[in-house]
Design a protein around this motif. Structure first.
Motif, PDB file in Angstrom:
ATOM      1  N   ALA A  37       0.806  -1.219   0.000  1.00  0.00           N
ATOM      2  CA  ALA A  37       0.000   0.000   0.000  1.00  0.00           C
ATOM      3  C   ALA A  37       0.842   1.272   0.000  1.00  0.00           C
ATOM      4  O   ALA A  37       0.508   2.250  -0.675  1.00  0.00           O
ATOM      5  CB  ALA A  37      -0.936  -0.007   1.213  1.00  0.00           C
ATOM      6  N   TYR A  38       1.947   1.266   0.763  1.00  0.00           N
ATOM      7  CA  TYR A  38       2.717   2.492   0.944  1.00  0.00           C
ATOM      8  C   TYR A  38       4.210   2.354   0.634  1.00  0.00           C
ATOM      9  O   TYR A  38       4.944   3.334   0.732  1.00  0.00           O
ATOM     10  CB  TYR A  38       2.581   2.991   2.390  1.00  0.00           C
ATOM     11  N   GLY A  39       4.651   1.157   0.306  1.00  0.00           N
ATOM     12  CA  GLY A  39       6.097   0.963   0.141  1.00  0.00           C
ATOM     13  C   GLY A  39       6.833   1.154   1.452  1.00  0.00           C
ATOM     14  O   GLY A  39       7.970   1.631   1.476  1.00  0.00           O
ATOM     15  N   ASP A  40       6.193   0.772   2.561  1.00  0.00           N
ATOM     16  CA  ASP A  40       6.717   1.031   3.897  1.00  0.00           C
ATOM     17  C   ASP A  40       7.682  -0.083   4.304  1.00  0.00           C
ATOM     18  O   ASP A  40       7.328  -1.010   5.030  1.00  0.00           O
ATOM     19  CB  ASP A  40       5.544   1.128   4.874  1.00  0.00           C
ATOM     20  N   GLY A  41       8.914   0.018   3.842  1.00  0.00           N
ATOM     21  CA  GLY A  41       9.898  -0.999   4.179  1.00  0.00           C
ATOM     22  C   GLY A  41      11.109  -0.938   3.269  1.00  0.00           C
ATOM     23  O   GLY A  41      11.273  -0.008   2.483  1.00  0.00           O
TER      24      GLY A  41
ATOM     25  N   LYS B  94      16.511 -13.302  -1.186  1.00  0.00           N
ATOM     26  CA  LYS B  94      15.961 -11.942  -1.180  1.00  0.00           C
ATOM     27  C   LYS B  94      15.142 -11.762   0.083  1.00  0.00           C
ATOM     28  O   LYS B  94      14.307 -12.597   0.423  1.00  0.00           O
ATOM     29  CB  LYS B  94      15.078 -11.688  -2.405  1.00  0.00           C
ATOM     30  N   ILE B  95      15.393 -10.676   0.791  1.00  0.00           N
ATOM     31  CA  ILE B  95      14.693 -10.404   2.038  1.00  0.00           C
ATOM     32  C   ILE B  95      13.970  -9.072   1.919  1.00  0.00           C
ATOM     33  O   ILE B  95      14.538  -8.081   1.447  1.00  0.00           O
ATOM     34  CB  ILE B  95      15.681 -10.415   3.232  1.00  0.00           C
ATOM     35  N   ILE B  96      12.701  -9.070   2.291  1.00  0.00           N
ATOM     36  CA  ILE B  96      11.883  -7.857   2.300  1.00  0.00           C
ATOM     37  C   ILE B  96      11.370  -7.671   3.725  1.00  0.00           C
ATOM     38  O   ILE B  96      10.791  -8.593   4.308  1.00  0.00           O
ATOM     39  CB  ILE B  96      10.698  -7.951   1.328  1.00  0.00           C
ATOM     40  N   ILE B  97      11.591  -6.486   4.276  1.00  0.00           N
ATOM     41  CA  ILE B  97      11.138  -6.192   5.632  1.00  0.00           C
ATOM     42  C   ILE B  97      10.183  -5.000   5.577  1.00  0.00           C
ATOM     43  O   ILE B  97      10.532  -3.932   5.075  1.00  0.00           O
ATOM     44  CB  ILE B  97      12.331  -5.902   6.557  1.00  0.00           C
ATOM     45  N   THR B  98       8.961  -5.207   6.061  1.00  0.00           N
ATOM     46  CA  THR B  98       7.943  -4.163   6.038  1.00  0.00           C
ATOM     47  C   THR B  98       7.390  -3.942   7.442  1.00  0.00           C
ATOM     48  O   THR B  98       7.542  -4.789   8.323  1.00  0.00           O
ATOM     49  CB  THR B  98       6.777  -4.547   5.103  1.00  0.00           C
ATOM     50  N   ARG B  99       6.731  -2.825   7.594  1.00  0.00           N
ATOM     51  CA  ARG B  99       6.031  -2.592   8.854  1.00  0.00           C
ATOM     52  C   ARG B  99       4.789  -3.476   8.885  1.00  0.00           C
ATOM     53  O   ARG B  99       4.096  -3.631   7.873  1.00  0.00           O
ATOM     54  CB  ARG B  99       5.621  -1.120   8.979  1.00  0.00           C
ATOM     55  N   ALA B 100       4.518  -4.070  10.023  1.00  0.00           N
ATOM     56  CA  ALA B 100       3.340  -4.922  10.164  1.00  0.00           C
ATOM     57  C   ALA B 100       2.072  -4.079  10.028  1.00  0.00           C
ATOM     58  O   ALA B 100       2.085  -2.868  10.297  1.00  0.00           O
ATOM     59  CB  ALA B 100       3.363  -5.621  11.515  1.00  0.00           C
TER      60      ALA B 100
ATOM     61  N   ILE C 250      11.627  -0.294  -0.761  1.00  0.00           N
ATOM     62  CA  ILE C 250      10.698  -1.076  -1.571  1.00  0.00           C
ATOM     63  C   ILE C 250      10.120  -0.216  -2.688  1.00  0.00           C
ATOM     64  O   ILE C 250       9.951  -0.670  -3.819  1.00  0.00           O
ATOM     65  CB  ILE C 250       9.554  -1.633  -0.699  1.00  0.00           C
ATOM     66  N   SER C 251       9.803   1.024  -2.368  1.00  0.00           N
ATOM     67  CA  SER C 251       9.193   1.924  -3.358  1.00  0.00           C
ATOM     68  C   SER C 251      10.239   2.376  -4.377  1.00  0.00           C
ATOM     69  O   SER C 251      10.844   3.438  -4.252  1.00  0.00           O
ATOM     70  CB  SER C 251       8.580   3.144  -2.655  1.00  0.00           C
ATOM     71  N   SER C 252      10.462   1.541  -5.372  1.00  0.00           N
ATOM     72  CA  SER C 252      11.542   1.757  -6.342  1.00  0.00           C
ATOM     73  C   SER C 252      10.990   2.102  -7.723  1.00  0.00           C
ATOM     74  O   SER C 252      11.432   1.573  -8.739  1.00  0.00           O
ATOM     75  CB  SER C 252      12.418   0.505  -6.434  1.00  0.00           C
ATOM     76  N   HIS C 253      10.002   3.003  -7.772  1.00  0.00           N
ATOM     77  CA  HIS C 253       9.361   3.319  -9.046  1.00  0.00           C
ATOM     78  C   HIS C 253      10.335   3.925 -10.056  1.00  0.00           C
ATOM     79  O   HIS C 253      10.225   3.687 -11.253  1.00  0.00           O
ATOM     80  CB  HIS C 253       8.179   4.256  -8.815  1.00  0.00           C
ATOM     81  N   GLU C 254      11.311   4.715  -9.572  1.00  0.00           N
ATOM     82  CA  GLU C 254      12.283   5.298 -10.495  1.00  0.00           C
ATOM     83  C   GLU C 254      13.110   4.211 -11.175  1.00  0.00           C
ATOM     84  O   GLU C 254      13.359   4.270 -12.387  1.00  0.00           O
ATOM     85  CB  GLU C 254      13.202   6.265  -9.753  1.00  0.00           C
ATOM     86  N   GLN C 255      13.526   3.207 -10.391  1.00  0.00           N
ATOM     87  CA  GLN C 255      14.332   2.126 -10.954  1.00  0.00           C
ATOM     88  C   GLN C 255      13.560   1.321 -11.995  1.00  0.00           C
ATOM     89  O   GLN C 255      14.159   0.734 -12.896  1.00  0.00           O
ATOM     90  CB  GLN C 255      14.820   1.205  -9.835  1.00  0.00           C
TER      91      GLN C 255
END
Length: 283
Positions: free
Chosen positions: A29-33, A88-94, A157-162
């Motif tokens: 939802a927010y790319g929070d991580g 690959k590891i992804i860490i987000t806010r719960a 996580i929010s890598s829209h530019e890439q």
């Protein structure tokens, strides 16, 4: 209050399919991580200490709380299981009991993807770092924006530019398969990195890498190489390009990607300085 989630597929926009509550995942939802991609060779995590430092540094900046030692132990176990490949590891806010962007606590959740693959077959290792065969690089028009201090250097996580930067590289590779990476600028006008990597360059026999002060990712392999070799922080400008005698890109999975030619406006710059000339920090 009753909440129901639906998935609307492009192939059948008249059909609403019920789905789970993935829309409430803050990473979606927010790319929070943040995330990290890890190379595994001979059952070991490459650059393990630098990866641990990234976990600690990113968690602190993003105010996320999780057991770093426990996560590293899990990565070590998975590396031993697959022997060679990628983690690959992804860490987000719960998910939070609050409406909107804000959060009430620092609880995090950790997702890990394990892929066994012979990615280092026939790859040379230099000082325990994988070194790929030389390829070409191209200067791209797409740019990365400047970041506020909290987010400088993080692998968000929010890598829209890439997404669009890498698409530009793929377009070049369609007509020139020898292109391995693309060199990109920040909106300030300096050259800062590759599309999926950091960049190092040589001028007058000295190796440099652009500083991570307002744009770009503070890469795991970049940190590892700076600790092993005498690589200095220095901006890379347009005027510098024709003075470069050597260049390579680096990331945590592919390691070092040497560049033997740089394609830019006005022609192709041939590069002869080999990465084996990197001076060790022990001297």
């Amino acid at each position: 209050m009753t909440t129901t989630y639906y998935l609307l597929r492009e192939s059948d926009q008249q059909a609403l399919t019920k789905c789970d509550g993935i829309m409430d995942e803050r990473g979606l939802a927010y790319g929070d991580g943040f995330f990290s991609t890890i190379g595994v060779h001979d059952g070991c995590v490459l650059c393990a200490e630098s990866h641990r430092e990234r976990l600690v540094r990113s968690a602190d900046r993003l105010e996320l709380s999780f057991d770093v030692d426990g996560v590293m132990a899990a990565l070590y176990r998975l590396a031993k299981d697959i022997q060679e490949g990628i983690l690959k590891i992804i860490i987000t806010r719960a998910p939070q009991e609050v409406r909107g962007y804000g959060y009430l606590n620092q609880c995090a959740q950790v997702f890990i993807k394990s892929t066994a693959s012979h990615i280092y077959d026939s790859v040379e290792f230099v000082s325990d770092v994988p070194c790929q065969k030389a390829g070409r690089a191209v200067c791209l028009d797409e740019r990365v924006s400047l970041r506020t201090p909290r987010f400088v250097g993080l692998k968000l996580i929010s890598s829209h530019e890439q997404v669009f930067i890498h698409k530009a590289l793929l377009d070049h590779q369609k007509s020139n398969s020898g292109i391995a990476e693309g060199l990109i600028k920040s909106t300030s006008g300096d050259w800062v990195s590759g599309t999926m990597s950091n960049v190092c360059y040589c001028i007058d026999g000295v190796w440099y890498t652009p500083p991570i002060t307002d744009a770009g990712v503070d890469g795991v392999m970049r940190r590892t190489l700076i600790s092993k070799f005498n690589i200095k922080a220095r901006k890379l400008t347009d005027d510098d390009l024709k003075r470069i005698s050597g260049m390579f890109f680096c990331n945590a999975v592919r390691g070092i990607m040497p560049i033997d030619a740089l394609i830019m406006d006005g022609g192709i710059l041939q590069l002869s300085q080999h990465i084996h000339t990197l001076p060790s920090n022990s001297h």
